[in-house]
Scaffold this motif. Structure first.
Motif: not given
Length: 316
Positions: A270-276
Protein backbone atom coordinates in the motif's frame (compact mmCIF):
# COMPACT_ATOMS: atom_id res chain seq x y z
CA UNK A 1 45.68 1.45 37.32
CA UNK A 2 43.24 1.40 40.21
CA UNK A 3 41.80 4.74 39.10
CA UNK A 4 41.49 3.51 35.53
CA UNK A 5 39.81 0.31 36.72
CA UNK A 6 37.37 2.34 38.80
CA UNK A 7 36.53 4.56 35.82
CA UNK A 8 36.07 1.48 33.65
CA UNK A 9 33.76 -0.04 36.27
CA UNK A 10 31.74 3.18 36.49
CA UNK A 11 31.52 3.32 32.71
CA UNK A 12 30.30 -0.30 32.63
CA UNK A 13 27.71 0.44 35.32
CA UNK A 14 26.52 3.53 33.43
CA UNK A 15 26.28 1.47 30.23
CA UNK A 16 24.25 -1.24 31.98
CA UNK A 17 21.93 1.36 33.54
CA UNK A 18 21.47 3.01 30.14
CA UNK A 19 20.60 -0.36 28.60
CA UNK A 20 18.17 -1.09 31.43
CA UNK A 21 16.53 2.31 31.00
CA UNK A 22 16.15 1.73 27.26
CA UNK A 23 14.72 -1.77 27.73
CA UNK A 24 12.36 -0.46 30.41
CA UNK A 25 11.03 2.14 27.96
CA UNK A 26 10.48 -0.55 25.33
CA UNK A 27 8.75 -2.83 27.85
CA UNK A 28 6.59 0.08 29.06
CA UNK A 29 5.44 0.81 25.52
CA UNK A 30 4.52 -2.83 24.93
CA UNK A 31 2.63 -3.15 28.23
CA UNK A 32 0.78 0.16 27.77
CA UNK A 33 -1.97 -1.66 25.88
CA UNK A 34 -2.84 -3.68 28.95
CA UNK A 35 -2.60 -0.53 31.06
CA UNK A 36 -5.65 1.08 29.45
CA UNK A 37 -7.81 -1.94 30.22
CA UNK A 38 -6.29 -2.20 33.70
CA UNK A 39 -7.32 1.39 34.40
CA UNK A 40 -10.87 0.91 33.17
CA UNK A 41 -11.38 -2.38 35.02
CA UNK A 42 -10.03 -1.13 38.33
CA UNK A 43 -11.98 2.12 38.15
CA UNK A 44 -15.14 0.08 37.49
CA UNK A 45 -14.38 -2.23 40.42
CA UNK A 46 -14.59 0.74 42.81
CA UNK A 47 -17.98 1.87 41.49
CA UNK A 48 -20.73 1.54 44.07
CA UNK A 49 -18.39 2.17 47.01
CA UNK A 50 -19.31 5.13 49.22
CA UNK A 51 -17.40 8.31 48.33
CA UNK A 52 -15.50 8.49 51.62
CA UNK A 53 -14.37 4.87 51.23
CA UNK A 54 -13.18 5.06 47.60
CA UNK A 55 -9.54 5.92 48.33
CA UNK A 56 -9.16 3.32 51.14
CA UNK A 57 -10.56 0.69 48.79
CA UNK A 58 -8.19 1.74 45.99
CA UNK A 59 -5.27 1.57 48.46
CA UNK A 60 -6.35 -1.90 49.60
CA UNK A 61 -6.46 -3.11 45.99
CA UNK A 62 -3.06 -1.51 45.29
CA UNK A 63 -1.57 -3.44 48.22
CA UNK A 64 -3.12 -6.61 46.84
CA UNK A 65 -1.58 -5.79 43.45
CA UNK A 66 1.86 -5.48 45.03
CA UNK A 67 1.39 -8.88 46.70
CA UNK A 68 0.44 -10.32 43.32
CA UNK A 69 3.61 -8.97 41.77
CA UNK A 70 5.75 -10.31 44.63
CA UNK A 71 4.57 -13.74 43.47
CA UNK A 72 4.56 -13.16 39.72
CA UNK A 73 7.91 -11.38 39.22
CA UNK A 74 10.10 -14.09 40.86
CA UNK A 75 8.08 -16.80 39.10
CA UNK A 76 8.55 -15.13 35.70
CA UNK A 77 12.28 -14.57 36.29
CA UNK A 78 12.75 -18.17 37.43
CA UNK A 79 10.99 -19.34 34.27
CA UNK A 80 13.28 -17.14 32.16
CA UNK A 81 16.36 -18.63 33.85
CA UNK A 82 15.26 -22.28 33.91
CA UNK A 83 12.96 -22.65 30.90
CA UNK A 84 13.34 -19.65 28.54
CA UNK A 85 11.79 -21.58 25.65
CA UNK A 86 8.43 -21.32 27.46
CA UNK A 87 8.33 -17.50 27.30
CA UNK A 88 7.05 -17.23 23.72
CA UNK A 89 4.26 -19.81 24.19
CA UNK A 90 3.24 -18.05 27.42
CA UNK A 91 3.24 -14.72 25.60
CA UNK A 92 0.97 -16.16 22.93
CA UNK A 93 -1.37 -17.64 25.55
CA UNK A 94 -1.50 -14.23 27.21
CA UNK A 95 -2.14 -12.58 23.83
CA UNK A 96 -4.94 -15.05 23.08
CA UNK A 97 -6.47 -14.34 26.48
CA UNK A 98 -6.36 -10.60 25.83
CA UNK A 99 -8.14 -11.10 22.50
CA UNK A 100 -10.71 -13.38 24.14
CA UNK A 101 -11.39 -10.85 26.88
CA UNK A 102 -11.80 -8.03 24.36
CA UNK A 103 -14.13 -10.06 22.13
CA UNK A 104 -16.15 -11.15 25.16
CA UNK A 105 -16.68 -7.46 26.01
CA UNK A 106 -17.86 -6.73 22.48
CA UNK A 107 -20.17 -9.74 22.51
CA UNK A 108 -21.64 -8.67 25.86
CA UNK A 109 -22.17 -5.14 24.52
CA UNK A 110 -24.09 -6.35 21.48
CA UNK A 111 -26.00 -9.15 23.23
CA UNK A 112 -26.97 -7.09 26.28
CA UNK A 113 -28.30 -3.60 25.61
CA UNK A 114 -27.75 -0.51 27.71
CA UNK A 115 -31.06 -1.25 29.44
CA UNK A 116 -29.57 -4.38 31.04
CA UNK A 117 -26.56 -2.42 32.31
CA UNK A 118 -28.81 0.32 33.69
CA UNK A 119 -30.97 -2.29 35.44
CA UNK A 120 -27.91 -3.93 37.01
CA UNK A 121 -26.63 -0.55 38.20
CA UNK A 122 -30.05 0.32 39.67
CA UNK A 123 -30.20 -3.02 41.48
CA UNK A 124 -26.75 -2.43 42.99
CA UNK A 125 -27.72 1.08 44.11
CA UNK A 126 -30.92 -0.24 45.71
CA UNK A 127 -28.97 -2.95 47.53
CA UNK A 128 -26.50 -0.40 48.89
CA UNK A 129 -29.31 1.81 50.18
CA UNK A 130 -30.68 -1.13 52.18
CA UNK A 131 -29.65 -0.65 55.83
CA UNK A 132 -29.38 -4.42 56.28
CA UNK A 133 -26.64 -4.73 53.66
CA UNK A 134 -23.22 -5.39 55.22
CA UNK A 135 -21.13 -2.55 53.73
CA UNK A 136 -17.88 -4.02 55.10
CA UNK A 137 -18.57 -7.35 53.40
CA UNK A 138 -19.54 -5.50 50.20
CA UNK A 139 -16.20 -3.64 50.23
CA UNK A 140 -14.28 -6.86 50.88
CA UNK A 141 -15.99 -8.50 47.92
CA UNK A 142 -15.11 -5.52 45.71
CA UNK A 143 -11.48 -5.62 46.84
CA UNK A 144 -11.20 -9.40 46.40
CA UNK A 145 -12.66 -9.18 42.89
CA UNK A 146 -10.33 -6.33 41.93
CA UNK A 147 -7.27 -8.19 43.26
CA UNK A 148 -8.23 -11.31 41.26
CA UNK A 149 -8.60 -9.19 38.12
CA UNK A 150 -5.29 -7.50 38.86
CA UNK A 151 -3.54 -10.89 39.15
CA UNK A 152 -4.48 -11.77 35.57
CA UNK A 153 -3.59 -8.36 34.15
CA UNK A 154 -0.34 -8.21 36.17
CA UNK A 155 0.66 -11.62 34.83
CA UNK A 156 0.08 -10.37 31.28
CA UNK A 157 2.11 -7.19 31.91
CA UNK A 158 5.02 -9.08 33.46
CA UNK A 159 5.16 -11.76 30.77
CA UNK A 160 5.04 -9.09 28.04
CA UNK A 161 7.79 -7.10 29.78
CA UNK A 162 9.88 -10.26 30.19
CA UNK A 163 9.42 -11.07 26.52
CA UNK A 164 11.05 -7.76 25.56
CA UNK A 165 14.23 -8.57 27.54
CA UNK A 166 14.41 -12.36 27.26
CA UNK A 167 17.77 -12.13 25.40
CA UNK A 168 19.30 -9.69 27.93
CA UNK A 169 21.49 -10.55 30.90
CA UNK A 170 19.64 -11.91 33.93
CA UNK A 171 20.46 -8.82 36.03
CA UNK A 172 18.93 -6.58 33.37
CA UNK A 173 15.84 -8.79 33.28
CA UNK A 174 15.45 -8.41 37.05
CA UNK A 175 15.83 -4.63 36.85
CA UNK A 176 13.45 -4.15 33.91
CA UNK A 177 10.67 -6.51 35.05
CA UNK A 178 10.79 -5.28 38.66
CA UNK A 179 10.83 -1.68 37.47
CA UNK A 180 7.85 -2.23 35.17
CA UNK A 181 5.94 -3.96 37.98
CA UNK A 182 6.45 -1.02 40.35
CA UNK A 183 5.86 1.67 37.71
CA UNK A 184 2.65 0.05 36.47
CA UNK A 185 1.30 -0.46 39.99
CA UNK A 186 1.97 3.15 41.00
CA UNK A 187 0.73 4.48 37.66
CA UNK A 188 -2.46 2.42 37.49
CA UNK A 189 -3.64 2.92 41.04
CA UNK A 190 -2.55 6.55 41.17
CA UNK A 191 -4.65 7.23 38.09
CA UNK A 192 -7.53 5.11 39.38
CA UNK A 193 -7.55 7.18 42.57
CA UNK A 194 -7.60 10.36 40.51
CA UNK A 195 -10.39 9.10 38.25
CA UNK A 196 -12.72 7.96 41.04
CA UNK A 197 -12.30 11.29 42.85
CA UNK A 198 -12.64 13.43 39.73
CA UNK A 199 -16.34 14.08 40.26
CA UNK A 200 -15.76 14.85 43.95
CA UNK A 201 -13.17 17.45 42.95
CA UNK A 202 -15.71 18.91 40.53
CA UNK A 203 -18.44 19.13 43.18
CA UNK A 204 -15.96 20.76 45.58
CA UNK A 205 -15.21 23.48 43.03
CA UNK A 206 -18.91 23.94 42.27
CA UNK A 207 -19.51 24.84 45.92
CA UNK A 208 -17.40 28.00 45.59
CA UNK A 209 -19.85 30.81 46.38
CA UNK A 210 -17.72 33.93 46.02
CA UNK A 211 -18.78 36.38 43.30
CA UNK A 212 -15.30 37.21 41.95
CA UNK A 213 -13.86 36.01 38.66
CA UNK A 214 -11.57 33.40 40.25
CA UNK A 215 -14.51 31.69 41.98
CA UNK A 216 -16.49 31.75 38.74
CA UNK A 217 -13.56 30.12 36.93
CA UNK A 218 -13.36 27.42 39.64
CA UNK A 219 -17.08 26.71 39.31
CA UNK A 220 -16.63 26.44 35.53
CA UNK A 221 -13.78 23.95 35.97
CA UNK A 222 -15.87 22.01 38.49
CA UNK A 223 -18.77 21.81 36.04
CA UNK A 224 -16.42 20.49 33.35
CA UNK A 225 -14.98 17.85 35.71
CA UNK A 226 -18.41 16.64 36.83
CA UNK A 227 -19.64 16.39 33.24
CA UNK A 228 -16.41 14.83 31.97
CA UNK A 229 -16.08 12.07 34.59
CA UNK A 230 -18.62 9.60 33.10
CA UNK A 231 -17.32 10.20 29.56
CA UNK A 232 -13.77 9.57 30.75
CA UNK A 233 -14.81 6.20 32.15
CA UNK A 234 -16.50 5.27 28.87
CA UNK A 235 -13.47 6.42 26.87
CA UNK A 236 -11.14 4.35 29.04
CA UNK A 237 -13.31 1.28 28.50
CA UNK A 238 -13.28 1.77 24.70
CA UNK A 239 -9.54 2.48 24.58
CA UNK A 240 -8.87 -0.49 26.83
CA UNK A 241 -10.86 -2.86 24.62
CA UNK A 242 -9.17 -1.60 21.44
CA UNK A 243 -5.77 -1.95 23.12
CA UNK A 244 -6.53 -5.57 24.00
CA UNK A 245 -7.02 -6.44 20.33
CA UNK A 246 -3.97 -4.43 19.22
CA UNK A 247 -1.63 -5.85 21.85
CA UNK A 248 -3.06 -9.39 21.83
CA UNK A 249 -3.12 -9.59 18.03
CA UNK A 250 0.40 -8.16 17.84
CA UNK A 251 1.71 -10.75 20.30
CA UNK A 252 0.10 -13.59 18.35
CA UNK A 253 1.40 -12.39 14.99
CA UNK A 254 4.92 -11.82 16.33
CA UNK A 255 4.87 -15.36 17.69
CA UNK A 256 4.38 -16.75 14.17
CA UNK A 257 7.67 -17.19 12.27
CA UNK A 258 6.53 -15.60 8.97
CA UNK A 259 4.16 -12.96 10.33
CA UNK A 260 6.78 -10.19 10.32
CA UNK A 261 7.34 -10.71 6.58
CA UNK A 262 3.57 -10.71 5.96
CA UNK A 263 3.19 -7.37 7.74
CA UNK A 264 6.11 -5.88 5.80
CA UNK A 265 4.70 -7.16 2.50
CA UNK A 266 1.27 -5.68 3.27
CA UNK A 267 2.80 -2.33 4.23
CA UNK A 268 4.92 -2.26 1.06
CA UNK A 269 1.88 -3.14 -1.07
CA UNK A 270 0.00 0.00 0.00
CA UNK A 271 3.04 2.29 0.22
CA UNK A 272 2.80 3.21 -3.48
CA UNK A 273 -0.74 4.60 -3.13
CA UNK A 274 -0.68 8.24 -4.33
CA UNK A 275 -0.74 10.95 -1.63
CA UNK A 276 -1.54 8.67 1.32
CA UNK A 277 0.83 5.77 0.70
CA UNK A 278 3.10 6.65 3.64
CA UNK A 279 0.15 6.94 6.02
CA UNK A 280 -1.35 3.64 4.83
CA UNK A 281 2.01 1.88 5.17
CA UNK A 282 2.33 3.12 8.75
CA UNK A 283 -1.24 2.15 9.68
CA UNK A 284 -1.38 -1.25 7.94
CA UNK A 285 0.55 -3.26 10.60
CA UNK A 286 -1.60 -1.75 13.35
CA UNK A 287 -4.83 -2.52 11.49
CA UNK A 288 -3.70 -6.09 10.76
CA UNK A 289 -2.70 -6.60 14.42
CA UNK A 290 -6.16 -5.44 15.50
CA UNK A 291 -7.88 -7.63 12.87
CA UNK A 292 -5.85 -10.64 13.98
CA UNK A 293 -6.83 -9.86 17.58
CA UNK A 294 -10.55 -9.71 16.75
CA UNK A 295 -10.42 -12.98 14.79
CA UNK A 296 -8.41 -14.74 17.52
CA UNK A 297 -10.77 -13.45 20.20
CA UNK A 298 -13.81 -14.74 18.31
CA UNK A 299 -12.22 -18.15 17.80
CA UNK A 300 -11.21 -18.49 21.47
CA UNK A 301 -14.66 -17.35 22.66
CA UNK A 302 -16.32 -19.91 20.38
CA UNK A 303 -14.05 -22.67 21.71
CA UNK A 304 -14.66 -21.66 25.33
CA UNK A 305 -18.43 -21.58 24.74
CA UNK A 306 -18.30 -24.98 23.03
CA UNK A 307 -16.28 -26.57 25.84
CA UNK A 308 -18.55 -24.94 28.45
CA UNK A 309 -21.64 -26.28 26.71
CA UNK A 310 -20.22 -29.81 26.46
CA UNK A 311 -19.18 -29.73 30.14
CA UNK A 312 -22.67 -28.57 31.14
CA UNK A 313 -24.29 -31.41 29.22
CA UNK A 314 -21.91 -33.94 30.75
CA UNK A 315 -22.75 -32.71 34.26
CA UNK A 316 -26.45 -32.98 33.58
Amino acid sequence: MAGASLLTLLDDIASVLDDVALMTKVAARKTAGVLGDDLALNAEQVSGVRAERELPVVWAVAKGSLRNKLILVPAALALSALLPVAITPLLMIGGAYLCFEGFEKLAHKFMHGSGDDAAAHAAEAAALSDTEVDIVAFEKDKIAGAVRTDFILSAEIIVIALGTVQDAAFGSQVAVVSGIALIMTAGVYGLVAGIVKLDDAGFYLLRKTASNGWAALQRGIGRVLVNAAPYLMKALAVIGTAAMFLVGGGILLHGLPQAHHWLEAAANAVASTPLIGGLLAALTPTVLNALAGVIAGGVVLALVSLVGGVAARLRS
